[in-house]
Motif scaffolding. Structure first.
Motif, PDB file in Angstrom:
ATOM      1  N   MET A   1       0.839  -1.172   0.000  1.00  0.00           N
ATOM      2  CA  MET A   1       0.000   0.000   0.000  1.00  0.00           C
ATOM      3  C   MET A   1       0.888   1.239   0.000  1.00  0.00           C
ATOM      4  O   MET A   1       1.877   1.307   0.709  1.00  0.00           O
ATOM      5  N   THR A   2       0.515   2.178  -0.828  1.00  0.00           N
ATOM      6  CA  THR A   2       1.219   3.453  -0.887  1.00  0.00           C
ATOM      7  C   THR A   2       0.188   4.567  -0.961  1.00  0.00           C
ATOM      8  O   THR A   2      -0.810   4.446  -1.656  1.00  0.00           O
ATOM      9  N   ASN A   3       0.461   5.636  -0.253  1.00  0.00           N
ATOM     10  CA  ASN A   3      -0.344   6.844  -0.402  1.00  0.00           C
ATOM     11  C   ASN A   3       0.341   7.739  -1.419  1.00  0.00           C
ATOM     12  O   ASN A   3       1.574   7.760  -1.509  1.00  0.00           O
ATOM     13  N   HIS A   4      -0.468   8.475  -2.171  1.00  0.00           N
ATOM     14  CA  HIS A   4       0.028   9.407  -3.170  1.00  0.00           C
ATOM     15  C   HIS A   4      -0.598  10.776  -2.934  1.00  0.00           C
ATOM     16  O   HIS A   4      -1.817  10.872  -2.797  1.00  0.00           O
ATOM     17  N   ASP A  99      -3.403   1.255  -3.077  1.00  0.00           N
ATOM     18  CA  ASP A  99      -2.830   2.600  -3.112  1.00  0.00           C
ATOM     19  C   ASP A  99      -3.960   3.615  -3.036  1.00  0.00           C
ATOM     20  O   ASP A  99      -5.016   3.413  -3.635  1.00  0.00           O
ATOM     21  N   HIS A 100      -3.725   4.700  -2.295  1.00  0.00           N
ATOM     22  CA  HIS A 100      -4.696   5.785  -2.179  1.00  0.00           C
ATOM     23  C   HIS A 100      -4.103   7.021  -2.848  1.00  0.00           C
ATOM     24  O   HIS A 100      -2.939   7.360  -2.610  1.00  0.00           O
ATOM     25  N   TYR A 101      -4.912   7.707  -3.666  1.00  0.00           N
ATOM     26  CA  TYR A 101      -4.467   8.875  -4.424  1.00  0.00           C
ATOM     27  C   TYR A 101      -5.288  10.086  -4.000  1.00  0.00           C
ATOM     28  O   TYR A 101      -6.503  10.101  -4.183  1.00  0.00           O
ATOM     29  N   PHE A 102      -4.628  11.099  -3.452  1.00  0.00           N
ATOM     30  CA  PHE A 102      -5.284  12.327  -3.017  1.00  0.00           C
ATOM     31  C   PHE A 102      -4.908  13.435  -4.000  1.00  0.00           C
ATOM     32  O   PHE A 102      -3.777  13.909  -4.009  1.00  0.00           O
TER      33      PHE A 102
END
Length: 169
Positions: A1-4, A99-102
């Motif tokens: 998991m990666t946040n962006h 992955d979450h993309y903000f």
């Protein structure tokens, strides 16, 4: 998991530099969507990021469409805007297998209106008074990112700082 943290056509090098520092501190990917309002070798950009640039995973995208093509699951794409009924803390970011993309808009005009209208289900806002037009971009990115990290139990981040109490005296 990666946040962006994803910046759509950012204009101010100091905002991007501050966001880069936050990304370095949290092992978050920084996605930059062209055109940028500065060069990435800009002195103020480097100054804001200090010596953390080597620790930031920066991904450049030619345009919004090129960025969207890299997002494997649009369910985890969030548009941060003041034009939403849903508050960012009401959304569940705890899924650590994805992955979450903000995605944040340009400092002056935000995200393209047509794009936001097509994706109202992805729009989230930070509550604030009507006394200001908007919060600073780097502050907004940190607010939303740290809520996501909190919900993810600050995975891979130092939760307890060990220091020598005698050095504080």
């Amino acid at each position: 998991m990666t946040n962006h943290i994803v910046l759509f056509e950012p204009l101010m090098p100091s905002n991007t530099g501050n966001i880069a520092r936050t990304c370095a501190a949290t092992d978050t990917v920084l996605d930059l969507i062209y055109p940028l309002g500065f060069r990435t070798d800009d002195k103020s950009l480097k100054r804001a990021g200090l010596d953390y640039w080597h620790s930031v995973n920066i991904v450049y995208h030619d345009d919004l469409e090129a960025f969207l093509a890299t997002v494997p699951d649009k369910k985890y794409l969030y548009l941060i805007t003041k034009f939403s009924d849903e508050i960012y803390t009401d959304r569940d970011f705890s899924e650590t297998a994805k992955d979450h993309y903000f995605l944040f808009g340009k400092e002056t005009t935000g995200l393209p209106e047509t794009f936001m209208r097509e994706n109202t289900d992805k729009c989230l806002r930070i509550p604030m008074t009507d006394k200001v037009r908007a919060l600073n971009l780097s502050n907004s990115a940190a607010i939303v990112l740290f809520e996501a990290l909190r919900q993810q139990s600050f995975v891979n981040l130092e939760k307890k700082h060990i220091y020598d109490h005698d050095k504080l005296k």
